[in-house]
Scaffold this active site. Structure first.
Site, PDB file in Angstrom:
ATOM      1  N   PRO A  33       0.765  -1.246   0.015  1.00 47.96           N
ATOM      2  CA  PRO A  33       0.152  -0.045   0.137  1.00 47.96           C
ATOM      3  C   PRO A  33       0.761   1.323  -0.133  1.00 47.96           C
ATOM      4  O   PRO A  33       1.865   1.173   0.716  1.00 47.96           O
ATOM      5  CB  PRO A  33      -0.864  -0.011   1.283  1.00 47.96           C
ATOM      6  CG  PRO A  33      -0.833  -1.720   1.468  1.00 47.96           C
ATOM      7  CD  PRO A  33       0.394  -2.054   0.963  1.00 47.96           C
ATOM      8  N   CYS A  34       0.488   2.395  -0.734  1.00 46.44           N
ATOM      9  CA  CYS A  34       1.534   3.311  -1.061  1.00 46.44           C
ATOM     10  C   CYS A  34       0.798   4.662  -0.364  1.00 46.44           C
ATOM     11  O   CYS A  34       1.621   5.637  -0.698  1.00 46.44           O
ATOM     12  CB  CYS A  34       1.438   3.695  -2.564  1.00 46.44           C
ATOM     13  SG  CYS A  34       0.063   4.219  -3.059  1.00 46.44           S
ATOM     14  N   GLN A  35      -0.201   4.507   0.472  1.00 45.18           N
ATOM     15  CA  GLN A  35      -0.706   5.883   0.916  1.00 45.18           C
ATOM     16  C   GLN A  35       0.205   6.777   1.688  1.00 45.18           C
ATOM     17  O   GLN A  35       0.204   7.997   1.549  1.00 45.18           O
ATOM     18  CB  GLN A  35      -2.010   5.716   1.783  1.00 45.18           C
ATOM     19  CG  GLN A  35      -3.166   5.353   1.061  1.00 45.18           C
ATOM     20  CD  GLN A  35      -3.390   3.497   0.817  1.00 45.18           C
ATOM     21  OE1 GLN A  35      -2.457   2.862   0.834  1.00 45.18           O
ATOM     22  NE2 GLN A  35      -4.449   3.079   0.678  1.00 45.18           N
ATOM     23  N   SER A  70       2.779   8.133  -1.034  1.00 45.76           N
ATOM     24  CA  SER A  70       2.134   8.775  -2.035  1.00 45.76           C
ATOM     25  C   SER A  70       2.105  10.344  -1.645  1.00 45.76           C
ATOM     26  O   SER A  70       1.854  10.985  -0.645  1.00 45.76           O
ATOM     27  CB  SER A  70       0.845   8.344  -2.216  1.00 45.76           C
ATOM     28  OG  SER A  70      -0.027   9.114  -3.139  1.00 45.76           O
TER      29      SER A  70
END
Length: 438
Positions: free
Chosen positions: A85-87, A90
């Site tokens: 997951p990149c949140q 990001s």
């Protein structure tokens, strides 16, 4: 290559393990290259899409699978893939990962050096965003395979993330080349790059940080060969006619094609047999012509939100794509009468097959979270075969084979079983709200 719908033994011959698998961007890519995969995914909605698509799946937390259910992974798996997951890394997220980048690099070294993992977990928790720690999971899975009797080290590793994570992949690559500490002399050829999706035939601008590693013996890993030209993001350097001014050059051997526009991709999808993509509403005098206004504002002023013409690639497809507004004319814009992309149309902009069976809830989020399959085909083909996908493979990737309901049901049993081993509360059904009394 067998169709997912015709597989009798769903877990036989699986080679690729896809961590954080989402709805299946990398798995779709693997399928069209002729490789079988299995994904681990905690989101029930994404799992429903995967089951409907005939993709073997385990509905579980990646960390829990590694810690207590590692033996359930087929021993035929020799490729580790995934996009954590990149949140937190990001630009659209809260930035915890970026601020902690140097700290996370130290954690990578600590894992390889053999520091106490309980202490590492405690220190990771103190960073304040549990998702930041997930970028370490691929390394932990590799170490688990190396240290588990009866398992072999993965022959290849493919990872992707937002560009901000590239420094972490560079640390990964350096350690994989060295083979020290807990790697126990297991070394890899490893390279990482920033890739622009439009340069690989994806009709959107999106940049990804990619790591490719494989065991020695096949020579150095060559960089991926872009098939299309880059799109000029600087509006001051381009104009509305840019798409028509740039030549395709497809007749010149070895020349790169112009990037693919939204109109070209959607128009092609709409012409396929039984396509759910119907672009007639966005045609004027037989021509598809529209513009898209981004969901993201500029400086808090909605009037400054970016625009893309139908003759250009889409904005990065995120989980908010359903909020982007589509207009056929300036008059519609002034009257605030927007259209929206449907889920199949959004999927096409991600290069999913036009008839991919999106299922479950939060489908826009599923689409936005996925790796574009066409980019995945280029990356996996380079990692596993040392070449680029063939034209026939890329052409076939526009249509997904029909999957029997029995296959979907069987895969759901494999993935969820009696649901007791699924992530806590993931199958909880919200109670309907009571209507107020009249």
């Amino acid at each position: 290559m067998n169709s997912p719908g015709s597989q009798v033994h769903h877990l036989d011959g699986i080679r690729i393990l896809d961590l954080f698998a989402g709805p299946g961007g990398l798995d779709v890519a693997a399928h069209f290259l002729g490789f079988k995969s299995i994904g681990i995914e905690w989101d029930r909605n994404a799992c429903e899409t995967r089951y409907a698509a005939g993709l073997p799946t385990i509905h579980a937390d990646v960390s829990v699978m590694r810690e207590s259910r590692f033996d359930e992974i087929p021993k035929s798996v020799d490729v580790l893939a995934g996009g954590p997951p990149c949140q937190s890394f990001s630009v659209a997220g809260n930035g915890a990962g970026r601020r902690a980048l140097d700290t996370v690099k130290k954690f990578i070294h600590r894992l390889v050096d053999g520091d106490d993992e309980a202490k590492i977990d405690e220190d990771l928790h103190a960073l304040g965003d549990s998702r930041t720690a997930l970028v370490l999971e691929p390394l932990r899975w590799l170490l688990k395979a190396i240290e588990t009797e009866g398992r072999d080290p993965y022959r290849a590793i493919v990872l992707e993330q937002v560009p901000a994570a590239l420094p972490l992949w560079e640390v990964y690559a350096k350690l994989l080349r060295g083979g020290e500490g807990r790697l126990k002399g297991v070394k890899y050829e490893a390279e990482c790059w920033e890739l622009k999706t439009e340069q690989f035939g994806v009709p959107q601008t999106r940049t990804r940080a990619v790591l490719v590693a494989r065991r020695p013996g096949r020579g150095a890993i060559e960089p991926l060969e872009a098939t299309h030209l880059p799109f000029d993001l600087h509006r001051g350097k381009r104009n509305a006619a840019q798409a028509d001014m740039l030549p395709t050059d497809s007749a010149i051997p070895g020349a790169k094609q112009r990037w693919l526009s939204m109109a070209e991709a959607l128009d092609a999808a709409s012409k396929l047999k039984s396509s759910p993509v119907d672009m007639s509403r966005l045609r004027t005098e037989g021509k598809m012509k529209f513009f898209v206004v981004s969901n993201y504002g500029s400086g808090g002023d909605p009037k400054n939100r970016g625009r893309r013409l139908s003759s250009e690639p889409a904005f990065t497809v995120t989980g908010k794509i359903s909020r982007n507004k589509v207009y056929k004319s300036s008059a519609e814009y002034e009257a605030e009468k927007p259209d929206r992309f449907t889920i199949p149309e959004s999927g096409v902009l991600q290069t999913f097959p036009h008839n991919f069976p999106w299922s479950g809830n939060d489908q826009a989020q599923q689409v936005g979270n996925a790796v574009p399959p066409r980019l995945g085909m280029h990356v996996l083909s380079r990692a596993l075969r040392g070449n680029t996908p063939s034209d026939d493979e890329l052409a076939a990737a526009t249509t997904w084979p029909t999957v029997p309901r029995t296959t979907t049901d069987e895969l759901r049993i494999i993935g969820c079983g009696d649901q007791s081993r699924c992530p806590p509360h993931s199958h909880r059904v919200p109670r309907p709200r009571r209507k107020p009394a009249p």
